[in-house]
Design an enzyme around this catalytic site. Structure first.
Site, PDB file in Angstrom:
ATOM      1  CB  SER A 272      -0.905  -0.083   1.435  1.00  0.00           C
ATOM      2  OG  SER A 272      -0.269   0.507   2.281  1.00  0.00           O
ATOM      3  CE  LYS A 273      -2.676   5.877  -2.611  1.00  0.00           C
ATOM      4  NZ  LYS A 273      -3.640   7.217  -2.772  1.00  0.00           N
ATOM      5  NE  ARG A 274      -2.179   3.263   4.501  1.00  0.00           N
ATOM      6  CZ  ARG A 274      -3.473   3.259   4.280  1.00  0.00           C
ATOM      7  NH1 ARG A 274      -4.356   3.611   5.114  1.00  0.00           N
ATOM      8  NH2 ARG A 274      -3.946   2.259   3.481  1.00  0.00           N
ATOM      9  CG  ASP A 275       2.944  -1.308   2.879  1.00  0.00           C
ATOM     10  OD1 ASP A 275       2.618  -1.244   4.229  1.00  0.00           O
ATOM     11  OD2 ASP A 275       2.360  -2.042   2.056  1.00  0.00           O
TER      12      ASP A 275
END
Ligand code: GLU
Length: 515
Positions: A272-275
């Site tokens: 994900s983007k957050r990773d």
């Protein structure tokens, strides 16, 4: 005698000129998984002498993000993924932005309505909510549609009146229940889904006078003569509906290939983007500043990756050439790529491997090109040197770096003389007799005419040998004086670049500072 039914002279998809498309929605920066999708489409198109189209799927105006389209184009250009036609590139099948194709879709929606393959539904959000509350796991389909407010349950007059009075409506596909829908996927083989689990998806909304993704997507793939739909696994659940839509229009469906998911580095779930923020690596090709929040997400370009390294890295996330070959440039990838060798299971996003690729590509980039990339960093540090000196310095340190910006850490001492000396190294390497040795060394070096690495090395080593001095001790103190710590390339390569005057000055400084 009954006439033999004429077969439509349709060519098989595999016999047509290959045409693929990359069809992003401009809802934000292009995720690295999207870049991989674009890359695989590109490799497949080029391998088959086909065309690659850029289509912007912007029918969902609520999710439209300004700047996203520019970002997508800039990213793919940076990476060397080229389009033959599409938004900004032109071509005979345009317009290539779905928001500019409203009228086209309208005709196809009507075609489905006229053929009773779709119907008009007036149910308000409140009515739909009420149904959901009444019926567990409510789905708008063959089992429920006759209990709803739509053109199947209302008379023609009622429908016309509702529309004329300005009531909003949607058009839904009419899916026949209990039928096996087959999606032939080039990677996954035959995927069979029972139509009863599908709902009568909305194809068009009168409120925004636009089709939904599903209708626009397949109409465009058909009109743009797309032969192969290569896209992320997240679209696989839509594929049976798409197959049914092709059938409803009596069109030949393209070949499908759904690419494996990109997984988090530990393999637990989708990347994900957050990773990226969490684990400290970019998940976007270029830096992106969110136009609403101003938040900055890092990009591969700004992090110092070479586009060729990113391409090589991404190519191997979900595909391999069937042997252990890892380093492949775009042309080799085009030659070797094959959809059938794509894996079905998710590909772990191994960021460390990405760094490894960058290291490899830095090594094979010429020192001249690296110098060009390094110069702006030097300017930022307010230092300069002739191009040929920079090229030489790079040749000495490049082996130790994975990114251009790391060249500075490895070579700053060439440009800036040490102002302090690493304490640990000093304790270990500056001995009691070091000042004396360095004073003698200065005298030796002063007499050297030709300061080339080989010549200076020969003279200094000769002096050490003749006097029976300890080579290691002298070299360690010498290095500390020149570099300020215990690192760096071959010492006489350093002195060649520094030159006699600077070399002597540094030794002298060290004697003063360390004794
Ligand atoms: N617009 C879809 C996306 O954003 C395209 C899906 C497809 O390729 O069919 O990925």
């Amino acid at each position: 005698m009954p006439l033999k039914k004429l077969e439509k002279p349709t060519k098989k998809m595999s016999e047509k000129k290959v045409r693929v498309r990359f069809a992003p929605s401009p809802t934000g920066p292009l995720h690295i998984g999207g870049v991989r999708t674009a890359l695989y489409n590109y490799l497949f198109a080029k391998q088959n002498g086909g065309d690659m189209i850029l289509r912007i799927e912007d029918t969902d105006s609520n999710r439209y993000v300004p700047g996203a389209e520019d970002y997508i184009i800039e990213s793919l250009e940076w990476l060397g993924i080229k389009f033959d036609e599409g938004v900004r590139y032109g071509g005979n099948y345009g317009p290539y932005r779905q928001s500019e194709r409203r009228d086209i879709y309208k005709g196809y929606v009507n075609q489905l309505l006229d053929a009773s393959k779709a119907y008009i539904a007036f149910d308000t959000p409140e009515e739909l909510d009420a149904k959901r509350a009444e019926i567990q796991n409510f789905q708008y389909d063959a089992s429920t549609r006759l209990g709803m407010r739509n053109s199947l349950t209302l008379s023609k007059e009622e429908v016309d009146e509702l529309i004329n009075n300005g009531n909003q409506y949607v058009v839904r596909i009419k899916i026949e229940p209990d039928e096996n829908v087959i999606v032939n996927d080039l990677i996954r083989g035959e995927v069979v889904i029972n139509s009863s689990i599908l709902d009568d998806k909305v194809l068009y909304k009168s409120a925004d006078e636009l089709p939904t993704y599903h209708l626009a997507n397949i109409v465009d793939d058909h009109l743009m003569e797309v032969t192969h739909v290569i896209r992320g696994e997240e679209w696989l659940p839509s594929a049976p509906l798409h197959v049914l839509l092709y059938r409803a229009f009596d069109w030949q469906a393209p070949e499908f290939a759904h690419l494996p998911l990109l997984l988090k580095p530990d393999g637990n779930g989708k990347l994900s983007k957050r990773d990226g923020d969490r684990l400290g690596f970019p998940v976007f090709p270029l830096e992106w500043i969110d136009p609403k929040t101003g938040d900055l997400s890092s990009g591969y370009r700004e992090a110092g990756y070479l586009p060729e390294a990113v391409i090589n890295f991404l190519a191997l996330l979900g595909w391999n050439p069937g042997n252990n070959q890892e380093i492949m440039n775009m042309d080799e990838l085009i030659n070797l790529f094959s959809l059938v060798h794509c894996s079905k299971s998710g590909a772990k996003f191994d960021y460390e491997k990405g760094k490894w690729f960058n290291h490899k590509y830095i090594q094979s980039t010429s020192n001249e090109v690296l110098a060009e990339m390094f110069e702006p960093i030097l300017a930022e540090k307010s230092v300069s040197a002739p191009r040929e000196t920079i090229v030489k310095i790079i040749s000495l340190v490049k082996e130790r770096v994975s990114f251009v910006k790391e060249l500075w850490d490895q070579s700053s001492f060439f440009f800036v003389a040490p102002t302090s000396y690493d304490e640990k190294t000093r304790k270990k390497r500056w001995k009691e007799d070091s000042a004396d040795m360095m004073t003698q060394l200065m005298a030796v070096l002063s007499g050297v005419e030709n300061f080339s690495s080989e010549n200076t090395e020969a003279i200094v080593k000769n002096w050490i040998e003749e006097n029976g001095y300890h080579l290691g001790n002298i070299m360690n103190a010498f290095r500390l004086a020149l570099v300020g710590e215990g690192k760096g390339p071959h010492i006489f390569d350093i002195t060649e670049i520094l030159g006699k005057e600077e070399t002597l000055r540094r030794i002298n400084n060290a004697i003063v500072a360390l004794s």
